[in-house]
Write a protein that holds these residues in place. Structure first.
Motif, PDB file in Angstrom:
ATOM      1  N   SER A  12       3.849  13.595   0.436  1.00  0.00           N
ATOM      2  CA  SER A  12       3.338  12.229   0.633  1.00  0.00           C
ATOM      3  C   SER A  12       4.444  11.171   0.667  1.00  0.00           C
ATOM      4  O   SER A  12       4.196   9.992   0.435  1.00  0.00           O
ATOM      5  N   ARG A  13       5.665  11.590   0.964  1.00  0.00           N
ATOM      6  CA  ARG A  13       6.808  10.675   0.995  1.00  0.00           C
ATOM      7  C   ARG A  13       6.562   9.470   1.909  1.00  0.00           C
ATOM      8  O   ARG A  13       6.983   8.355   1.609  1.00  0.00           O
ATOM      9  N   ASP A  14       5.899   9.700   3.037  1.00  0.00           N
ATOM     10  CA  ASP A  14       5.731   8.650   4.032  1.00  0.00           C
ATOM     11  C   ASP A  14       4.371   7.965   3.947  1.00  0.00           C
ATOM     12  O   ASP A  14       3.996   7.200   4.842  1.00  0.00           O
ATOM     13  N   LYS A  15       3.636   8.229   2.875  1.00  0.00           N
ATOM     14  CA  LYS A  15       2.311   7.630   2.688  1.00  0.00           C
ATOM     15  C   LYS A  15       2.378   6.484   1.679  1.00  0.00           C
ATOM     16  O   LYS A  15       3.320   6.397   0.888  1.00  0.00           O
ATOM     17  N   THR A  16       1.350   5.650   1.663  1.00  0.00           N
ATOM     18  CA  THR A  16       1.146   4.717   0.562  1.00  0.00           C
ATOM     19  C   THR A  16       0.556   5.520  -0.592  1.00  0.00           C
ATOM     20  O   THR A  16      -0.517   6.120  -0.461  1.00  0.00           O
ATOM     21  N   ARG A  17       1.275   5.551  -1.719  1.00  0.00           N
ATOM     22  CA  ARG A  17       0.857   6.391  -2.849  1.00  0.00           C
ATOM     23  C   ARG A  17       0.202   5.513  -3.924  1.00  0.00           C
ATOM     24  O   ARG A  17       0.860   4.651  -4.521  1.00  0.00           O
ATOM     25  N   VAL A  18      -1.088   5.758  -4.154  1.00  0.00           N
ATOM     26  CA  VAL A  18      -1.828   5.092  -5.222  1.00  0.00           C
ATOM     27  C   VAL A  18      -1.907   6.063  -6.388  1.00  0.00           C
ATOM     28  O   VAL A  18      -2.422   7.173  -6.241  1.00  0.00           O
ATOM     29  N   VAL A  19      -1.379   5.669  -7.550  1.00  0.00           N
ATOM     30  CA  VAL A  19      -1.346   6.562  -8.709  1.00  0.00           C
ATOM     31  C   VAL A  19      -2.106   5.908  -9.858  1.00  0.00           C
ATOM     32  O   VAL A  19      -1.728   4.836 -10.337  1.00  0.00           O
ATOM     33  N   VAL A  20      -3.186   6.559 -10.287  1.00  0.00           N
ATOM     34  CA  VAL A  20      -4.051   6.024 -11.337  1.00  0.00           C
ATOM     35  C   VAL A  20      -3.692   6.679 -12.662  1.00  0.00           C
ATOM     36  O   VAL A  20      -3.926   7.870 -12.857  1.00  0.00           O
ATOM     37  N   GLY A  21      -3.084   5.897 -13.576  1.00  0.00           N
ATOM     38  CA  GLY A  21      -2.692   6.402 -14.889  1.00  0.00           C
ATOM     39  C   GLY A  21      -3.451   5.711 -16.002  1.00  0.00           C
ATOM     40  O   GLY A  21      -4.205   4.761 -15.780  1.00  0.00           O
ATOM     41  N   GLY A  22      -3.231   6.182 -17.220  1.00  0.00           N
ATOM     42  CA  GLY A  22      -3.890   5.611 -18.387  1.00  0.00           C
ATOM     43  C   GLY A  22      -4.427   6.700 -19.285  1.00  0.00           C
ATOM     44  O   GLY A  22      -4.644   7.843 -18.852  1.00  0.00           O
ATOM     45  N   SER A  23      -4.666   6.363 -20.543  1.00  0.00           N
ATOM     46  CA  SER A  23      -5.141   7.351 -21.508  1.00  0.00           C
ATOM     47  C   SER A  23      -6.610   7.678 -21.314  1.00  0.00           C
ATOM     48  O   SER A  23      -7.108   8.660 -21.861  1.00  0.00           O
ATOM     49  N   HIS A  24      -7.337   6.854 -20.574  1.00  0.00           N
ATOM     50  CA  HIS A  24      -8.764   7.087 -20.355  1.00  0.00           C
ATOM     51  C   HIS A  24      -9.172   6.461 -19.020  1.00  0.00           C
ATOM     52  O   HIS A  24      -8.526   5.537 -18.537  1.00  0.00           O
ATOM     53  N   GLY A  25     -10.204   7.016 -18.413  1.00  0.00           N
ATOM     54  CA  GLY A  25     -10.756   6.427 -17.187  1.00  0.00           C
ATOM     55  C   GLY A  25     -10.079   6.831 -15.895  1.00  0.00           C
ATOM     56  O   GLY A  25     -10.520   6.426 -14.810  1.00  0.00           O
ATOM     57  N   LYS A  26      -9.019   7.647 -15.968  1.00  0.00           N
ATOM     58  CA  LYS A  26      -8.274   8.016 -14.752  1.00  0.00           C
ATOM     59  C   LYS A  26      -9.171   8.686 -13.715  1.00  0.00           C
ATOM     60  O   LYS A  26      -9.183   8.320 -12.545  1.00  0.00           O
ATOM     61  N   THR A  27      -9.883   9.714 -14.164  1.00  0.00           N
ATOM     62  CA  THR A  27     -10.721  10.478 -13.233  1.00  0.00           C
ATOM     63  C   THR A  27     -11.814   9.607 -12.639  1.00  0.00           C
ATOM     64  O   THR A  27     -12.092   9.662 -11.439  1.00  0.00           O
ATOM     65  N   THR A  28     -12.438   8.772 -13.480  1.00  0.00           N
ATOM     66  CA  THR A  28     -13.537   7.932 -12.996  1.00  0.00           C
ATOM     67  C   THR A  28     -13.045   6.904 -11.982  1.00  0.00           C
ATOM     68  O   THR A  28     -13.651   6.714 -10.922  1.00  0.00           O
ATOM     69  N   ILE A  29     -11.936   6.224 -12.287  1.00  0.00           N
ATOM     70  CA  ILE A  29     -11.397   5.233 -11.342  1.00  0.00           C
ATOM     71  C   ILE A  29     -11.039   5.905 -10.019  1.00  0.00           C
ATOM     72  O   ILE A  29     -11.389   5.422  -8.939  1.00  0.00           O
ATOM     73  N   THR A  30     -10.336   7.030 -10.108  1.00  0.00           N
ATOM     74  CA  THR A  30      -9.953   7.757  -8.894  1.00  0.00           C
ATOM     75  C   THR A  30     -11.184   8.170  -8.100  1.00  0.00           C
ATOM     76  O   THR A  30     -11.234   8.022  -6.871  1.00  0.00           O
ATOM     77  N   SER A  31     -12.200   8.673  -8.806  1.00  0.00           N
ATOM     78  CA  SER A  31     -13.437   9.113  -8.145  1.00  0.00           C
ATOM     79  C   SER A  31     -14.147   7.958  -7.463  1.00  0.00           C
ATOM     80  O   SER A  31     -14.693   8.102  -6.359  1.00  0.00           O
ATOM     81  N   MET A  32     -14.166   6.799  -8.109  1.00  0.00           N
ATOM     82  CA  MET A  32     -14.791   5.617  -7.510  1.00  0.00           C
ATOM     83  C   MET A  32     -14.093   5.236  -6.209  1.00  0.00           C
ATOM     84  O   MET A  32     -14.749   4.941  -5.191  1.00  0.00           O
ATOM     85  N   VAL A  33     -12.776   5.234  -6.226  1.00  0.00           N
ATOM     86  CA  VAL A  33     -12.017   4.879  -5.017  1.00  0.00           C
ATOM     87  C   VAL A  33     -12.286   5.891  -3.906  1.00  0.00           C
ATOM     88  O   VAL A  33     -12.540   5.516  -2.751  1.00  0.00           O
ATOM     89  N   LEU A  34     -12.259   7.169  -4.258  1.00  0.00           N
ATOM     90  CA  LEU A  34     -12.510   8.212  -3.256  1.00  0.00           C
ATOM     91  C   LEU A  34     -13.898   8.056  -2.648  1.00  0.00           C
ATOM     92  O   LEU A  34     -14.079   8.201  -1.434  1.00  0.00           O
ATOM     93  N   HIS A  35     -14.869   7.751  -3.490  1.00  0.00           N
ATOM     94  CA  HIS A  35     -16.246   7.586  -3.006  1.00  0.00           C
ATOM     95  C   HIS A  35     -16.332   6.436  -2.004  1.00  0.00           C
ATOM     96  O   HIS A  35     -16.919   6.581  -0.918  1.00  0.00           O
ATOM     97  N   VAL A  36     -15.733   5.302  -2.347  1.00  0.00           N
ATOM     98  CA  VAL A  36     -15.781   4.129  -1.460  1.00  0.00           C
ATOM     99  C   VAL A  36     -15.066   4.421  -0.146  1.00  0.00           C
ATOM    100  O   VAL A  36     -15.590   4.140   0.944  1.00  0.00           O
ATOM    101  N   LEU A  37     -13.880   5.004  -0.222  1.00  0.00           N
ATOM    102  CA  LEU A  37     -13.110   5.275   0.998  1.00  0.00           C
ATOM    103  C   LEU A  37     -13.864   6.222   1.927  1.00  0.00           C
ATOM    104  O   LEU A  37     -13.856   6.061   3.155  1.00  0.00           O
ATOM    105  N   LYS A  38     -14.510   7.210   1.322  1.00  0.00           N
ATOM    106  CA  LYS A  38     -15.277   8.141   2.153  1.00  0.00           C
ATOM    107  C   LYS A  38     -16.473   7.448   2.789  1.00  0.00           C
ATOM    108  O   LYS A  38     -16.772   7.669   3.973  1.00  0.00           O
TER     109      LYS A  38
END
Length: 460
Positions: A100-126
């Motif tokens: 993914s060197r040539d892509k815009t890389r969105v990285v969701v970090g944190g001690s909690h909520g990572k999977t949910t935030i990522t899943s929400m974004v994926l759902h909207v984009l799809k």
């Protein structure tokens, strides 16, 4: 490209193997044991090793890349052979970056909520037919695989702070070099690797430093530890900082409505203050990708949550059984509070299994203080077999009650006794049951248990 996976059965590893296979790469792999669902999924794509174990003779100069999983050890015979042949060896986060060197890389970090935030974004984009790649830590409805790699212009990555591989002690989310970074909050975890809270916080400071110049950091301003950390980084002024908090909402008859403005509200399929913060983080990510608020809200209404995140296992008119991945103190407190607030007219039976190394560590367990106060019936389960496997001393009922600062805690260390207790619940009021663990409650079939709880529900 020919790629070989050492420890191919891991959750992220087998999904990456499938993604590269679907991309047209020649993929092979080894492991000493592979469990479901990895086993069936690898078999479906013809990637399941014929025999389990480590076979250095599989490693030769014809391999373009070795991808090393965390399950392998530094003295793995296949790894040693690869090093002898001077083959390129990557951890899976390193290899994701290479893809993914040539892509815009969105990285969701944190001690909690990572999977949910990522899943929400994926759902909207799809939903809006936006072209993207992704790496997420849970199965999501509508997505066959947890990793996708293509020619898409951006990639959405759930960024874990745990170590990259047995020979690379850097946190995974440092290796992605985010263009858009997210930190949902900081609460001490992974004590086997980060023995002090200060040491743990340093990993998030390091993550901020990896965000590319002119990039963006989206962060939860309601987290005091994180907000203090951000103040120290703002002086560098090489990236944009976007704070967020929980979106305005109202709970009516067990349903949550977002307040979009004075005249508009929107019913959503998730609830709890932590999810309203997650929603705002996801919205800001989408905004940074050029997606409007209107597009986001129109798409998010159909989002029902990621797997094992306040997932409904069974439901009747007066009882719901939820399953949740919550296991750390901050996640536990947020999840218990969310269910109690959403269904304030119902009693709450909350059960937590202490399963991770951190949660059964006696120097860490006091972090659970007051984390279950919102529940009406509070149950803690510790599987004795898990303690033996982790080589941890037994934990007593008195230690649990002291750590949680709650004399009303009901303690179990035997799964049969726990299951019997849950099936014999005799509560007059309407009630919900919340089952929280990153494990499996000593092998209890939660689908069957949930159905039996409703079946045994006594009517008065």
């Amino acid at each position: 490209m020919r790629v070989h996976f050492i420890a191919v059965g891991g959750a992220a590893m087998h999904n990456l193997a499938i993604a590269l296979h679907l991309k047209g790469y020649q993929v092979t792999g080894s492991d000493d044991a592979i469990y479901e669902p990895s086993k069936s999924r690898l078999q479906k794509h013809g990637l399941l090793p014929e025999v389990f174990g480590w076979y250095p003779e599989k490693i030769n100069k014809g391999i373009d890349a070795i991808i090393l999983g965390m399950h392998a050890k530094a003295d793995n015979p296949e790894l040693i052979k690869a090093q002898e042949l001077d083959l390129p060896v990557y951890s899976y986060p390193e290899y994701i970056y290479e893809q993914s060197r040539d892509k815009t890389r969105v990285v969701v970090g944190g001690s909690h909520g990572k999977t949910t935030i990522t899943s929400m974004v994926l759902h909207v984009l799809k939903q809006i037919s936006f072209d993207f790649d992704y790496l997420v830590g849970a199965q999501i409805e509508g997505f066959d695989n947890m990793v996708k790699l293509s020619d898409a212009p951006c990639i959405i990555i759930e960024g874990d702070e745990y170590l990259a591989s047995p020979i690379d002690r850097r946190p995974k989310f440092h290796l992605y070099k985010a263009n858009i970074g997210v930190i949902s909050g900081i609460a001490w975890d992974h004590v086997n690797v980060f023995p002090t809270f200060e040491n743990y916080k340093e990993q998030f400071s390091g993550f901020i430093d990896t965000i590319q110049e002119k990039g963006t950091l989206i962060y939860c301003e309601e987290d005091e530890v994180l907000s203090d950390l951000i103040k120290k980084h703002k002086i560098h002024n090489k990236i944009k900082f976007l704070p967020y908090k929980a979106l305005d909402s109202e709970v009516k008859e067990g349903n949550t409505y977002l307040k979009l403005d004075e005249n508009r509200e929107l019913e959503i399929g998730v609830f709890g203050k932590h999810n309203l913060m997650n929603l705002n983080a996801a919205k800001l990510i989408c905004n940074e990708l050029g997606i409007s608020d209107e597009q986001f809200f129109n798409a998010i209404v159909s989002f029902k949550g990621a797997s094992k995140r306040l997932e409904k296992m069974a439901e009747s008119d007066d009882t719901i059984v939820f399953r949740d991945f919550a296991h750390s103190p901050s996640k536990l407190k947020a999840t218990v509070g969310a269910v109690k607030n959403q269904f304030s007219n119902r009693d709450l039976v909350a059960l937590i299994e202490l399963h991770t190394f951190s949660s059964v560590n006696k120097d860490f367990i006091s972090e659970y203080k007051d984390s279950m106060k919102a529940a009406d019936v509070k149950i803690v389960f510790v599987d004795e077999t898990n303690l033996i496997q982790k080589k941890v001393d037994p934990i007593s009922e008195s230690q649990i009650k002291e750590a949680f600062n709650d004399r009303d805690i009901i303690f179990f260390n035997n799964s049969s006794s726990l299951e019997r207790y849950l099936l014999e619940l005799n509560i007059l009021n309407e009630y919900n049951v919340l089952l929280m663990s990153s494990g499996n409650f000593g092998g209890i079939d939660l689908v069957t248990l949930s159905k039996k709880i409703l079946k045994n529900r006594k009517k008065y």
